[in-house]
Design a protein around this motif. Structure first.
Motif, short mmCIF file in Angstrom:
data_model
loop_
_atom_site.label_atom_id
_atom_site.label_comp_id
_atom_site.label_asym_id
_atom_site.label_seq_id
_atom_site.Cartn_x
_atom_site.Cartn_y
_atom_site.Cartn_z
N GLN A 50 2.51 -24.07 -63.93
CA GLN A 50 2.84 -24.40 -65.33
C GLN A 50 4.19 -23.76 -65.68
OE1 GLN A 50 -0.99 -23.59 -66.98
NE2 GLN A 50 -0.70 -21.39 -67.00
N PRO A 51 5.28 -24.50 -65.44
CA PRO A 51 6.63 -23.94 -65.53
C PRO A 51 7.18 -23.88 -66.96
CG PRO A 51 6.75 -26.20 -64.80
CD PRO A 51 5.28 -25.88 -64.91
N SER A 52 6.64 -22.99 -67.75
CA SER A 52 7.11 -22.85 -69.13
C SER A 52 8.33 -21.95 -69.18
CB SER A 52 6.00 -22.27 -70.00
OG SER A 52 5.78 -20.90 -69.67
N ILE A 53 8.97 -21.92 -70.33
CA ILE A 53 10.13 -21.05 -70.53
C ILE A 53 9.72 -19.58 -70.43
CG2 ILE A 53 11.80 -20.29 -72.27
CD1 ILE A 53 11.88 -23.22 -73.21
N ALA A 54 8.55 -19.24 -70.96
CA ALA A 54 8.08 -17.85 -70.89
C ALA A 54 7.90 -17.41 -69.44
CB ALA A 54 6.76 -17.70 -71.65
N VAL A 55 7.38 -18.30 -68.60
CA VAL A 55 7.19 -17.95 -67.18
C VAL A 55 8.55 -17.84 -66.48
CG1 VAL A 55 6.17 -18.68 -65.00
CG2 VAL A 55 4.89 -18.98 -67.13
N ALA A 56 9.49 -18.70 -66.83
CA ALA A 56 10.83 -18.60 -66.24
C ALA A 56 11.45 -17.25 -66.54
CB ALA A 56 11.73 -19.72 -66.75
N ASP A 57 11.34 -16.81 -67.79
CA ASP A 57 11.89 -15.51 -68.16
C ASP A 57 11.20 -14.38 -67.39
OD1 ASP A 57 13.17 -13.42 -69.99
OD2 ASP A 57 11.03 -13.10 -70.32
N ALA A 58 9.88 -14.40 -67.36
CA ALA A 58 9.13 -13.32 -66.70
C ALA A 58 9.42 -13.29 -65.21
CB ALA A 58 7.64 -13.50 -66.96
N LEU A 59 9.51 -14.46 -64.57
CA LEU A 59 9.79 -14.51 -63.14
C LEU A 59 11.21 -14.02 -62.85
CD1 LEU A 59 9.17 -15.17 -60.22
CD2 LEU A 59 9.58 -17.59 -60.73
N GLY A 60 12.16 -14.42 -63.68
CA GLY A 60 13.52 -13.94 -63.49
C GLY A 60 13.59 -12.42 -63.59
N TRP A 61 12.89 -11.84 -64.55
CA TRP A 61 12.91 -10.39 -64.72
C TRP A 61 12.21 -9.70 -63.54
CZ3 TRP A 61 15.81 -7.13 -66.99
CH2 TRP A 61 15.39 -5.82 -67.25
N ALA A 62 11.12 -10.26 -63.08
CA ALA A 62 10.42 -9.67 -61.93
C ALA A 62 11.32 -9.70 -60.69
CB ALA A 62 9.11 -10.41 -61.66
N LEU A 63 12.04 -10.80 -60.48
CA LEU A 63 12.96 -10.89 -59.34
C LEU A 63 14.06 -9.84 -59.46
CD1 LEU A 63 13.14 -14.77 -59.15
CD2 LEU A 63 12.45 -13.29 -57.24
N TYR A 64 14.56 -9.65 -60.66
CA TYR A 64 15.57 -8.60 -60.89
C TYR A 64 15.01 -7.23 -60.55
CZ TYR A 64 17.94 -5.08 -63.78
OH TYR A 64 18.54 -3.94 -64.24
N ARG A 65 13.81 -6.94 -61.02
CA ARG A 65 13.21 -5.63 -60.76
C ARG A 65 12.91 -5.44 -59.27
NH1 ARG A 65 13.31 -1.59 -64.33
NH2 ARG A 65 11.19 -0.93 -63.78
N ALA A 66 12.70 -6.56 -58.57
CA ALA A 66 12.45 -6.49 -57.12
C ALA A 66 13.76 -6.48 -56.32
CB ALA A 66 11.59 -7.67 -56.69
N GLY A 67 14.90 -6.60 -56.99
CA GLY A 67 16.20 -6.49 -56.33
C GLY A 67 16.84 -7.81 -55.95
#
Length: 475
Positions: free
Chosen positions: A369-386
């Protein structure tokens, strides 16, 4: 004389002429939960006396009900279906009441009961049972299973194309799937069929996601003014508080939340909102009390995350860990009831746990379910993972004002995430711009991250007035 529908359409057109199409969204998006349907008349009826009649009118017509009234209704319908097990309508009402009670109490244990009741209704009346199909769509939305919600709502419309109560459920599903164009088309069809406070409230959510913030606020104000019961009025006031908060209007948000609580003291969402606004105003002891009271009756994982981060911002690490453990427990309980809390869990893990786990969870959520909220959260998780390059791609999806899906969200948290990712990539100019935007939208968007945004901006400094080497400026 203009009809109420045409008056509202004219009003929003005039507002857009003056203000333009602004981009904005509630963090994690503004989702009007519960069995949000429509009143049977354009004007709200007189509210029935508290008790099962009031709750039945609410769940049947798609407006919020109080937990106390829902408890009485549930007991009444449970007794009735034991005596009349083939009463499809009563099974559907019982299922809808379970859904709403589960939402209001953050107790996913109600959801399996709701599913059994709604399927019993379908078994008793397999054909043309749009009421039970609506209930199953509402249940799927409450569980954050938006693909299933869309399927059930579409089935309900096939059974009864003019059933107004189905359209808000379908709008919620489309929003959860990130399809804002479809949500707007469905809202247009709904407004042609019916008007009234629940329609105004649903329109407010769609308008906010499209960036029409003044239109959204006007719709919620009118919905609260014409609500048919205290519980309904309180719900729309709480939504207005959310809008004010997202605009950085902390005092106005507090007024809305407190008025909602005066109207319905059992509305824990308003109590959590009160805690959020009080913290932003620096009234920390009051904020902590409000959050604790909300969590005592509605132990939502999202509220636990907010309170934990407030404790952490105060240096109270042990108290924060208690809330984070509560979050994990509630996510496990939600999963046992068939509810999906992967988004809030992914956000938590990205900042306070295992960023790699957050990426895995949120990738799966994005595929489903590719919502805007999930896009933001996934982008931030990828950032935190490097993984900063891929992180930026998702951050742009979350903040791009010209999305193919029709969204126009504008969120302080999303802008902050994008700015921090750009800084990590050495893009000082865009990073500065997005961090400034985050603080302009809401200077108090997070007790942990707003101070960090200010500190990073200070380190970035002002843009250089010097031209790059080799660039000539005419006199």
């Amino acid at each position: 004389m203009k009809t109420q529908d045409s008056w509202f359409r004219g009003r929003t057109r005039r507002a857009r002429t003056v203000t333009g199409v602004l981009a904005g969204s509630l963090a994690g998006s503004l989702v009007l939960g519960g069995v949000l349907m429509l009143l049977p008349d354009d004007r709200p009826p007189a509210a029935p006396a508290p008790g099962p009649a009031a709750a039945r009118a609410a769940v049947t017509n798609g407006v919020p009900a109080s937990p106390a009234d829902l408890s009485v209704l549930i007991g009444d319908r449970e007794a009735h279906v034991r005596r009349h097990p083939r009463d499809a309508g009563s099974w559907a009402v019982l299922g809808a009441a379970y859904v709403e009670q589960g939402r209001l109490t953050a107790d996913a244990g109600y959801y399996p009961k709701a599913e059994r009741a709604l399927r019993a209704s379908l078994k008793a009346r397999p054909r043309g049972n749009a009421q039970a199909l609506d209930g199953l769509a509402a249940l799927a939305n409450a569980r954050r299973d938006f693909p299933a919600a869309r399927q059930w709502a579409e089935a309900a419309l096939r059974a009864d194309r003019k059933r107004w109560t189905t359209y808000p459920l379908l709008i919620e599903a489309y929003t959860g799937l990130g399809d804002h164009k479809a949500a707007r088309r469905t809202l247009d069809r709904l407004q042609k069929l019916k008007s009234g406070p629940p329609v105004m409230a649903r329109a407010a959510a769609v308008y906010w996601d499209q960036g029409w913030r003044e239109d959204a606020a006007a719709q919620l104000s009118d919905a609260a003014a014409s609500a048919g019961s205290p519980a309904e009025r309180a719900a729309w006031l709480e939504r207005a508080g959310q809008l004010a908060w997202e605009r950085g209007e902390r005092a106005a948000a507090l007024r809305h939340f407190r008025e909602a609580l005066r109207t319905d003291p059992d509305l824990r969402a308003a109590q959590a909102g009160e805690g959020r606004a009080l913290a932003a105003l620096g009234r920390i002891s009051e904020a902590l009390s409000a959050y604790r009271a909300a969590l005592a009756k509605q132990p939502s994982p999202a509220y636990a995350l907010e309170l934990g981060e407030l404790y952490e911002s105060l240096g109270l690490e042990q108290a924060a860990r208690v809330q984070y453990e509560l979050l994990r427990q509630r996510v496990r309980l939600a999963a046992a009831g068939g509810a999906d809390e992967e988004l809030v869990l992914g956000r938590f893990e990205a900042d306070h746990g295992d960023a790699g786990s957050a990426v895995r969870r949120l990738r799966a959520e994005w595929r489903r379910q590719p919502s805007i909220a999930v896009a933001d959260a996934l982008g931030w998780a990828l950032y935190r993972a490097g993984d900063h390059e891929e992180a930026l791609r998702f951050a742009v999806r979350a903040t791009d004002r010209e999305k193919e899906n029709g969204g126009g969200v504008r969120s302080a948290l999303y802008a902050y995430h994008r700015g921090m990712i750009e800084r990590a990539l050495g893009k000082a100019g865009p990073a500065r711009r997005h961090l400034q935007e985050a603080l302009r939208l809401n200077p108090w968007f997070s007790p942990l991250h707003a101070p960090l945004a200010r500190a990073v901006l200070k380190r970035l400094g002002e843009p250089s007035a010097r031209l790059p080497h080799g660039v000539w400026a005419p006199d």
